[in-house]
Motif scaffolding. Structure first.
Motif, PDB file in Angstrom:
ATOM      1  N   LYS A 109       0.713  -0.888  -0.115  1.00  0.00           N
ATOM      2  CA  LYS A 109       0.125  -0.421  -0.118  1.00  0.00           C
ATOM      3  C   LYS A 109       1.318   1.127  -0.041  1.00  0.00           C
ATOM      4  O   LYS A 109       2.306   1.204   0.484  1.00  0.00           O
ATOM      5  CB  LYS A 109      -1.113   0.109   1.303  1.00  0.00           C
ATOM      6  N   LEU A 110       0.836   2.159  -0.740  1.00  0.00           N
ATOM      7  CA  LEU A 110       0.990   3.890  -0.313  1.00  0.00           C
ATOM      8  C   LEU A 110       0.398   4.276  -0.186  1.00  0.00           C
ATOM      9  O   LEU A 110      -0.916   4.778  -0.765  1.00  0.00           O
ATOM     10  CB  LEU A 110       1.337   4.406  -2.702  1.00  0.00           C
ATOM     11  N   VAL A 111       0.541   4.973   0.753  1.00  0.00           N
ATOM     12  CA  VAL A 111       0.119   6.077   1.488  1.00  0.00           C
ATOM     13  C   VAL A 111       0.280   7.150   2.151  1.00  0.00           C
ATOM     14  O   VAL A 111       2.224   7.422   2.329  1.00  0.00           O
ATOM     15  CB  VAL A 111      -0.117   5.487   3.157  1.00  0.00           C
ATOM     16  N   ILE A 112       0.032   8.258   1.101  1.00  0.00           N
ATOM     17  CA  ILE A 112       0.237   9.833   1.714  1.00  0.00           C
ATOM     18  C   ILE A 112      -0.687   9.940   2.114  1.00  0.00           C
ATOM     19  O   ILE A 112      -1.929  11.061   2.402  1.00  0.00           O
ATOM     20  CB  ILE A 112      -0.754  10.280   0.187  1.00  0.00           C
ATOM     21  N   PRO A 113       0.235  10.858   3.450  1.00  0.00           N
ATOM     22  CA  PRO A 113      -0.490  11.296   4.743  1.00  0.00           C
ATOM     23  C   PRO A 113      -1.723  12.351   4.789  1.00  0.00           C
ATOM     24  O   PRO A 113      -1.604  13.335   3.821  1.00  0.00           O
ATOM     25  CB  PRO A 113      -0.133  11.893   6.001  1.00  0.00           C
ATOM     26  N   PRO A 114      -2.915  12.570   4.669  1.00  0.00           N
ATOM     27  CA  PRO A 114      -3.292  13.688   4.735  1.00  0.00           C
ATOM     28  C   PRO A 114      -2.406  15.098   5.182  1.00  0.00           C
ATOM     29  O   PRO A 114      -2.483  15.228   6.483  1.00  0.00           O
ATOM     30  CB  PRO A 114      -4.689  14.039   6.007  1.00  0.00           C
ATOM     31  N   ASN A 115      -3.348  16.103   5.382  1.00  0.00           N
ATOM     32  CA  ASN A 115      -2.833  17.928   5.577  1.00  0.00           C
ATOM     33  C   ASN A 115      -1.518  17.611   5.422  1.00  0.00           C
ATOM     34  O   ASN A 115      -1.244  18.713   6.622  1.00  0.00           O
ATOM     35  CB  ASN A 115      -3.466  18.486   6.932  1.00  0.00           C
ATOM     36  N   VAL A 116      -0.720  17.551   4.614  1.00  0.00           N
ATOM     37  CA  VAL A 116       0.879  17.400   4.409  1.00  0.00           C
ATOM     38  C   VAL A 116       0.694  17.855   3.448  1.00  0.00           C
ATOM     39  O   VAL A 116       0.598  17.133   2.336  1.00  0.00           O
ATOM     40  CB  VAL A 116       1.353  15.768   4.961  1.00  0.00           C
ATOM     41  N   ASP A 117       1.859  18.919   2.187  1.00  0.00           N
ATOM     42  CA  ASP A 117       1.693  19.353   1.433  1.00  0.00           C
ATOM     43  C   ASP A 117       3.222  18.381   0.621  1.00  0.00           C
ATOM     44  O   ASP A 117       4.168  18.123   1.451  1.00  0.00           O
ATOM     45  CB  ASP A 117       2.480  20.654   0.960  1.00  0.00           C
ATOM     46  N   LEU A 118       2.736  18.113  -0.225  1.00  0.00           N
ATOM     47  CA  LEU A 118       3.348  17.500  -1.046  1.00  0.00           C
ATOM     48  C   LEU A 118       5.319  17.536  -0.821  1.00  0.00           C
ATOM     49  O   LEU A 118       6.097  16.805  -1.235  1.00  0.00           O
ATOM     50  CB  LEU A 118       2.960  16.742  -2.551  1.00  0.00           C
ATOM     51  N   SER A 119       5.381  19.466  -1.091  1.00  0.00           N
ATOM     52  CA  SER A 119       6.484  19.506  -1.058  1.00  0.00           C
ATOM     53  C   SER A 119       7.626  19.286   0.192  1.00  0.00           C
ATOM     54  O   SER A 119       8.522  19.883  -0.050  1.00  0.00           O
ATOM     55  CB  SER A 119       6.557  20.987  -1.216  1.00  0.00           C
ATOM     56  N   GLU A 120       6.651  18.529   1.574  1.00  0.00           N
ATOM     57  CA  GLU A 120       6.435  18.386   2.552  1.00  0.00           C
ATOM     58  C   GLU A 120       7.845  16.936   2.464  1.00  0.00           C
ATOM     59  O   GLU A 120       8.682  17.155   3.227  1.00  0.00           O
ATOM     60  CB  GLU A 120       6.525  19.316   3.599  1.00  0.00           C
ATOM     61  N   ILE A 121       6.757  16.391   1.589  1.00  0.00           N
ATOM     62  CA  ILE A 121       7.063  14.738   1.743  1.00  0.00           C
ATOM     63  C   ILE A 121       8.724  14.822   0.997  1.00  0.00           C
ATOM     64  O   ILE A 121       9.330  13.695   1.206  1.00  0.00           O
ATOM     65  CB  ILE A 121       6.726  14.195   1.329  1.00  0.00           C
ATOM     66  N   PHE A 122       8.540  15.221  -0.171  1.00  0.00           N
ATOM     67  CA  PHE A 122      10.104  15.163  -0.794  1.00  0.00           C
ATOM     68  C   PHE A 122      10.613  16.150  -0.368  1.00  0.00           C
ATOM     69  O   PHE A 122      11.774  16.767  -1.610  1.00  0.00           O
ATOM     70  CB  PHE A 122       8.761  15.018  -2.064  1.00  0.00           C
ATOM     71  N   LYS A 123      10.587  17.050   0.636  1.00  0.00           N
ATOM     72  CA  LYS A 123      11.927  18.201   0.527  1.00  0.00           C
ATOM     73  C   LYS A 123      12.388  19.008  -0.231  1.00  0.00           C
ATOM     74  O   LYS A 123      13.027  19.290  -0.640  1.00  0.00           O
ATOM     75  CB  LYS A 123      12.854  17.532   1.228  1.00  0.00           C
ATOM     76  N   MET A 124      11.101  19.701  -1.912  1.00  0.00           N
ATOM     77  CA  MET A 124      11.544  20.388  -2.473  1.00  0.00           C
ATOM     78  C   MET A 124      10.311  20.690  -2.935  1.00  0.00           C
ATOM     79  O   MET A 124       9.331  20.070  -3.097  1.00  0.00           O
ATOM     80  CB  MET A 124      12.133  19.678  -3.678  1.00  0.00           C
ATOM     81  N   ASP A 125      10.344  22.122  -4.206  1.00  0.00           N
ATOM     82  CA  ASP A 125       9.197  22.779  -4.769  1.00  0.00           C
ATOM     83  C   ASP A 125       9.521  22.557  -6.137  1.00  0.00           C
ATOM     84  O   ASP A 125      10.231  23.388  -6.386  1.00  0.00           O
ATOM     85  CB  ASP A 125       8.577  23.679  -4.099  1.00  0.00           C
ATOM     86  N   PRO A 126       8.187  21.921  -6.795  1.00  0.00           N
ATOM     87  CA  PRO A 126       9.071  22.050  -8.029  1.00  0.00           C
ATOM     88  C   PRO A 126       8.933  23.187  -9.301  1.00  0.00           C
ATOM     89  O   PRO A 126       9.614  23.936  -9.975  1.00  0.00           O
ATOM     90  CB  PRO A 126       7.896  21.200  -9.760  1.00  0.00           C
ATOM     91  N   ILE A 127       7.620  23.631  -8.498  1.00  0.00           N
ATOM     92  CA  ILE A 127       7.403  25.331  -9.237  1.00  0.00           C
ATOM     93  C   ILE A 127       7.017  26.494  -8.187  1.00  0.00           C
ATOM     94  O   ILE A 127       5.263  25.839  -7.705  1.00  0.00           O
ATOM     95  CB  ILE A 127       6.557  25.497 -10.563  1.00  0.00           C
ATOM     96  N   SER A 128       7.074  27.438  -7.715  1.00  0.00           N
ATOM     97  CA  SER A 128       6.202  27.935  -6.788  1.00  0.00           C
ATOM     98  C   SER A 128       5.315  28.698  -7.214  1.00  0.00           C
ATOM     99  O   SER A 128       5.145  29.053  -8.549  1.00  0.00           O
ATOM    100  CB  SER A 128       7.753  28.449  -6.125  1.00  0.00           C
ATOM    101  N   GLY A 129       5.181  29.419  -5.531  1.00  0.00           N
ATOM    102  CA  GLY A 129       3.599  30.011  -6.686  1.00  0.00           C
ATOM    103  C   GLY A 129       1.735  29.319  -7.170  1.00  0.00           C
ATOM    104  O   GLY A 129       1.288  29.895  -7.449  1.00  0.00           O
ATOM    105  N   HIS A 130       2.059  28.096  -6.505  1.00  0.00           N
ATOM    106  CA  HIS A 130       1.689  26.903  -7.134  1.00  0.00           C
ATOM    107  C   HIS A 130       0.413  26.125  -6.347  1.00  0.00           C
ATOM    108  O   HIS A 130       1.506  25.630  -5.101  1.00  0.00           O
ATOM    109  CB  HIS A 130       1.547  26.292  -8.957  1.00  0.00           C
ATOM    110  N   THR A 131      -0.482  26.417  -5.718  1.00  0.00           N
ATOM    111  CA  THR A 131      -1.106  25.238  -5.686  1.00  0.00           C
ATOM    112  C   THR A 131      -1.472  24.371  -6.362  1.00  0.00           C
ATOM    113  O   THR A 131      -2.538  23.484  -5.305  1.00  0.00           O
ATOM    114  CB  THR A 131      -1.537  25.921  -3.824  1.00  0.00           C
ATOM    115  N   ASP A 132      -2.059  23.458  -7.660  1.00  0.00           N
ATOM    116  CA  ASP A 132      -2.866  23.464  -7.981  1.00  0.00           C
ATOM    117  C   ASP A 132      -1.524  22.258  -8.401  1.00  0.00           C
ATOM    118  O   ASP A 132      -1.765  21.214  -9.975  1.00  0.00           O
ATOM    119  CB  ASP A 132      -3.152  23.866  -9.045  1.00  0.00           C
TER     120      ASP A 132
END
Length: 441
Positions: free
Chosen positions: A168-191
């Motif tokens: 099972k691949l489990v992604i916890p709630p209320n946590v941004d993916l950028s925090e999980i992967f420790k980087m943001d592909p492009i800032s300024g977008h929430t979509d």
């Protein structure tokens, strides 16, 4: 999670499309500036590239344990007499380029990545270590896992594999993916989202699942299957999926190339039409200039003819003026001679005092003007009984002059003295005027 980069990074800026216009007139001259790991490079300038420039410029960056993965691509319009204009910018992790060796990337008007203003085609090659880990075969049927927005994404499959528990691949709630992967592909977008493809239990590839960046109130669970005994099948499926993705990218690149060629052809036709129109305008201007020059020359000739006529007329006027002056002189002499004539013979009388008599000697002409001229010597006789101012005088008078309408003479008295006196005629004299003066004109 991502190891530091060490090695050589090669980036090729191929072309751009639909770039924002920064000038009202003419075509802009775009180029791209790239900053990475404290180094700065730029492409050549495509003069008149306007909204669809072509660069094909390759630049290399040396990486020595680079931990700051940020790379900044700025597109500029080259100006000659002023500062260059910013067309657009994109600031992303270099992991995006390492995950997508050939990709169309959006550029934005500002660094907040809100307003898109064109795209640029970037090809990347890295020789060295670090960055995105090498993908391993998965026993869970995972094929791909990409985190980002559209083409701006990073391959995170190795990390997704590492968090699978009990198939099972489990992604916890209320946590941004950028925090999980420790980087943001492009800032300024929430979509942004995490897009995963995997094999189903029957071996077929799933349609994929999108896990949103944020706003997840419940945990996301992806049920996987055990494919440990089917690794070969999984490898084939993964290769097929990757081949499909590359084919899709190649089709996109081809379509963009065709679009660029069509735009170039259209621009060439417009340029040819403009050149033809310009040539026609030049011919018209030349003909108009020749016509105006001919008219100017004609007017100059006419002006010279008029000047000659004026000169001839001035000569005629001068000649006539001289003739008029000559006629006036002759007329004045004739009038003087006529007015100067008087009957001053033996019978001529002049009232020069009460009872006095003015007698010319016999034999003198009655034309007084011939004998009484200005400043000439003449003689005439006065009667014995004449009384002139100052006493009695003898007959002889000399030095007769006429000036200013007054007759003067030198008279000799009985003692032999000479005296110059005015000789005035009486008011009834035919030789005098109302003032008692002689008149000779």
């Amino acid at each position: 999670m991502f190891a530091p980069l060490s090695g050589k990074l090669s980036i090729t800026l191929k072309r751009g499309k639909d770039l924002r216009k920064t000038q009202m007139l003419g075509k802009q001259d775009p180029y791209v500036e790239v900053k990475f790991a404290g180094q700065k490079e730029q492409t050549k300038v495509h003069n008149d590239g306007d909204r669809f420039p072509v660069w094909d410029s390759t630049m290399e960056f040396t990486c020595q344990t680079v931990q700051d993965f940020t790379i900044k691509l700025s597109v500029w319009n080259k100006n000659v007499a002023a500062l260059d204009d910013s067309i657009g910018v994109l600031q992303i992790p270099v992991l995006v380029l390492l995950s997508n060796p050939s990709v169309w990337l959006p550029i934005y008007r500002y660094e907040d990545h809100r307003t898109e203003c064109g795209k640029i085609l970037v090809e990347t090659k890295f020789e060295g270590s670090g960055g995105v880990p090498v993908r391993q075969h998965s026993n869970f049927g995972l094929i791909s896992a990409r985190y980002g927005l559209g083409n701006v994404n990073v391959n995170v499959l190795p990390f997704v594999q590492s968090i699978v528990r009990d198939l099972k691949l489990v992604i916890p709630p209320n946590v941004d993916l950028s925090e999980i992967f420790k980087m943001d592909p492009i800032s300024g977008h929430t979509d942004k989202s995490l897009f995963i493809t995997y094999l189903l239990g029957d071996g077929k590839t799933s349609n994929g699942i999108h896990i949103p960046e944020s706003g997840r109130r419940q945990e996301t669970v992806v049920q996987l299957a055990d494919f440990s005994s089917r690794q070969q099948e999984q490898g084939v499926a993964m290769k097929a999926a990757e081949s499909q993705r590359l084919k899709h990218q190649a089709a996109e690149v081809k379509a963009l190339q065709e679009q660029a060629q069509a735009e170039a052809k259209k621009e060439a036709e417009l340029r040819k039409s403009s050149e033809a129109s310009l040539e026609a305008v030049k011919k018209m201007a030349t003909a108009q200039e020749a016509r105006l020059n001919a008219e100017i020359k004609h007017m100059q000739n006419m002006l010279r003819e008029e000047e000659k006529k004026v000169q001839r007329a001035q000569l005629e006027i001068s000649k006539l003026t001289n003739e008029v002056e000559l006629l006036r002189t002759k007329l004045g002499q004739a009038n003087m001679g006529q007015a100067s004539r008087s009957n001053m013979g033996q019978a001529a009388r002049s009232n020069m005092g009460q009872g006095s008599e003015f007698n010319m000697s016999q034999g003198l002409s009655s034309d007084v003007s011939s004998y009484v001229a200005p400043n000439t010597y003449n003689e005439f006789k006065v009667g014995e009984t004449s009384q002139l101012p100052g006493g009695s005088w003898k007959q002889t008078a000399k030095h007769i002059t006429y000036s200013g309408g007054i007759l003067k003479a030198s008279l000799r008295n009985s003692k032999g003295w000479w005296k110059t006196s005015e000789i005035r005629a009486g008011p009834n004299s035919t030789l005098g005027n109302a003032d008692g003066n002689f008149v000779f004109e």
